[in-house]
Design a protein around this motif. Structure first.
Motif, mmCIF file in Angstrom:
data_model
loop_
_atom_site.group_PDB
_atom_site.id
_atom_site.type_symbol
_atom_site.label_atom_id
_atom_site.label_comp_id
_atom_site.label_asym_id
_atom_site.label_seq_id
_atom_site.Cartn_x
_atom_site.Cartn_y
_atom_site.Cartn_z
ATOM 1 N N ARG A 155 0.848 -1.191 0.000
ATOM 2 C CA ARG A 155 0.000 0.000 0.000
ATOM 3 C C ARG A 155 0.887 1.246 0.000
ATOM 4 N N LYS A 156 0.308 2.381 -0.331
ATOM 5 C CA LYS A 156 1.031 3.642 -0.335
ATOM 6 C C LYS A 156 1.240 4.172 1.080
ATOM 7 N N GLY A 212 5.477 13.928 -1.586
ATOM 8 C CA GLY A 212 6.490 14.011 -2.627
ATOM 9 C C GLY A 212 6.912 12.692 -3.207
ATOM 10 N N ARG A 213 6.324 11.588 -2.754
ATOM 11 C CA ARG A 213 6.699 10.265 -3.260
ATOM 12 C C ARG A 213 5.493 9.587 -3.899
ATOM 13 N N GLU A 214 5.776 8.718 -4.889
ATOM 14 C CA GLU A 214 4.709 8.030 -5.607
ATOM 15 C C GLU A 214 4.806 6.516 -5.470
ATOM 16 N N GLU A 215 5.486 6.051 -4.457
ATOM 17 C CA GLU A 215 5.594 4.601 -4.247
ATOM 18 C C GLU A 215 4.222 3.984 -4.005
ATOM 19 N N PHE A 266 12.375 2.748 4.423
ATOM 20 C CA PHE A 266 11.509 2.002 3.514
ATOM 21 C C PHE A 266 12.205 1.836 2.160
ATOM 22 N N ILE A 267 11.964 0.708 1.502
ATOM 23 C CA ILE A 267 12.463 0.509 0.145
ATOM 24 C C ILE A 267 11.469 1.127 -0.832
ATOM 25 N N TYR A 279 15.592 3.807 -4.733
ATOM 26 C CA TYR A 279 15.507 4.811 -3.670
ATOM 27 C C TYR A 279 15.196 4.149 -2.319
ATOM 28 N N ILE A 280 15.789 4.688 -1.285
ATOM 29 C CA ILE A 280 15.517 4.276 0.098
ATOM 30 C C ILE A 280 14.962 5.500 0.808
#
Length: 499
Positions: free
Chosen positions: A262-263, A283-286, A303-304, A309-310
């Motif tokens: 999940r995001k 700012g992140r789209e993981e 988080f991976i 990116y970490i």
């Protein structure tokens, strides 16, 4: 002289002749007087009825050992008329009727008195067994009430303080774990009171060693009080929108971080018993935050993310505080040096060392023979680390040598044949657990000092099923293993005294 004269008179009448009744009474009174003044040579034989023989005034003790047998023909004890006859409390009548063949059983041949002796009576058999027991187990001087084993003048003999402390009187000679066979015991399943209906993805002990959490694809976070007997369930929390891929205590034990594909992720406060939903990160789209590690100082959650990116998140504010970048995809993380370093591996087969203070990579090295790194594990002291790959190979490195340019591993472990999913050192880094979730019973415990696998692990009959996660208790005394069947198997490691 007087005593020797009296004793000689006593010995001279061992075989009494027929006398008149008056002489017998006078002689008896004389012997009574001698016994009062000088004591008898031998005690009265108990259980002997004096009145069995009409003229028996003396009883010879035949129970003495061989060292005293020289006196048996020379000494006797005067039986007084006022002595009440004593009989045994209980007599086994079958002993006299039973015959024992002591020549057929090897361990009974040692009680033979003659080489060709075969059959003895039951009573004789009992008597010889008692004598043999006394021979093998002689009495000890320190157990006698009138014994003084310790010298009070000895400066090293201060034993008064033993009972004034709660410290262990018996201290193990060594804490070194030996290779070969691992001594362990199977206990009641940790989640036996509430098994999961889906695969177990996370299992972890609290730092107090008594609380255990489990999390899996059934969307339930469960807590159990581990005692090895009942393992009582304390609480179960249902997270309706997040099948749990990973759940972990923060090292300070104050909260639990759990995540899935999940995001967002969740934070559960153990003190307030409150669940908070955090994310998506600004700012992140993981789309997935399923893999993470918490720093030993409980300050940072890593988080991976996507494309190597970490993501670094503050465990206090739950806000993004920085990012680290790898050349390939990130697959596994572990912290070292009390949270000041972060080690990562992934799709390019290299191992990265990041400095958490400067947020930069200070070392990068190739993992020997690895195409894709899938798992990492760091020892508690941080001096060695293990890296697993998708080929099932685990390389164990000395950290200082690896950072110094020596890329040769200390040991190459090739006992797994499928992708390594999990690596874990125990509390003193004497045991390294490696497992793969793609094959039944695909889990090994490695004796780190010798780098040999314990031959009696895993248990036979595929008892582990498909292992997915594992954790050692803080003291090393217990090991919990979660599998795809929804069970958390609990084992006691007998070498370690504390959970």
């Amino acid at each position: 002289m007087l005593q020797e004269t009296k004793i000689s008179e006593n010995l001279s009448i061992v075989k009494p002749k027929k006398k008149k009744r008056e002489d017998k009474v006078a002689e008896t009174e004389m012997k009574k007087l001698e016994n009062v003044l000088f004591g008898s040579l031998y005690p009265v034989e108990f259980g002997k009825n004096i009145e069995e023989e009409e003229d028996a005034l003396f009883i010879t003790d035949r129970s003495a050992n061989s060292a005293l047998s020289v006196y048996e023909e020379d000494a006797a004890i005067v039986a007084t008329e006022d002595l009440a006859p004593r009989t045994p409390v209980w007599v086994d009548e079958e002993e006299a009727k039973t015959n024992i063949n002591i020549s057929k059983v090897n361990r009974l041949r040692k009680i033979r008195k003659e080489e060709d002796e075969k059959i003895i009576s039951g009573s004789e058999y009992v008597s010889r067994l008692r004598a043999h027991h006394m021979k093998l187990n002689p009495s000890t001087d320190w157990a006698r009430p009138d014994s003084h084993v310790y010298n009070s003048d000895d400066s090293d003999g201060d034993f008064d303080g033993i009972l004034q402390t709660t410290e262990d009187l018996v201290v193990p000679g060594s804490s070194k774990l030996l290779p070969g066979l691992l001594e362990y015991s199977r206990l009641v399943d940790a989640n036996g009171q509430d098994p999961s209906s889906g695969p177990i993805n996370s299992v972890q002990f609290h730092r107090n060693g008594q609380l255990l959490l489990t999390g899996g694809l059934d969307k339930k976070l469960r807590f159990f009080q581990i005692d090895g007997k009942r393992n009582t369930k304390i609480q179960s929390i249902f997270v309706d929108d997040c099948p749990i891929r990973k759940a972990s205590f923060t090292p300070d034990g104050s909260q639990v971080i759990l995540s899935g594909r999940r995001k967002f992720f969740y934070s559960f406060d153990l003190v307030k018993a409150k669940m908070d939903k955090i994310g998506p990160l600004v700012g992140r789209e993981e789309k997935s935050l399923e893999t993470f590690e918490i720093s030993p100082d409980s300050k940072t959650i890593a988080f991976i993310g996507n494309e190597g990116y970490i993501l670094l998140v503050s465990s206090k504010t739950k806000e993004l505080i920085g990012t680290l970048k790898m050349n390939g995809t990130a697959r596994a993380l572990t912290f070292g040096n009390d949270g000041q370093e972060l080690v990562a591996t992934g799709g390019d087969g290299q191992i990265y060392h990041f400095d958490m203070r400067s947020m930069s990579c200070f070392h990068k090295g190739v993992d020997e023979g690895c195409l894709t790194g899938t798992a990492l594990g760091m020892s508690p002291k941080g001096n060695i680390f293990a890296a697993g790959s998708d080929s099932g190979i685990v390389n164990v490195y000395n950290k200082e040598e690896f950072l110094g340019g020596n890329r040769k591993p200390m040991k190459r472990i090739e006992n797994l044949t499928t992708k390594v999913d999990f690596i874990k050192f125990n509390c003193d880094a004497q045991i390294l657990a490696i497992c793969s979730s793609m094959k039944k019973n695909s889990m090994k415990l490695v004796h780190v000092p010798s780098f040999t696998v314990f031959s009696n692990w895993p248990p036979a009959n595929k008892a582990l099923q498909f292992p997915r996660c594992l954790d050692f208790s803080p003291g090393g005394g217990m090991m919990a293993l979660g599998n795809a069947a929804g069970h958390v198997l609990l084992y006691k490691l007998n070498h370690y005294r504390h959970a």
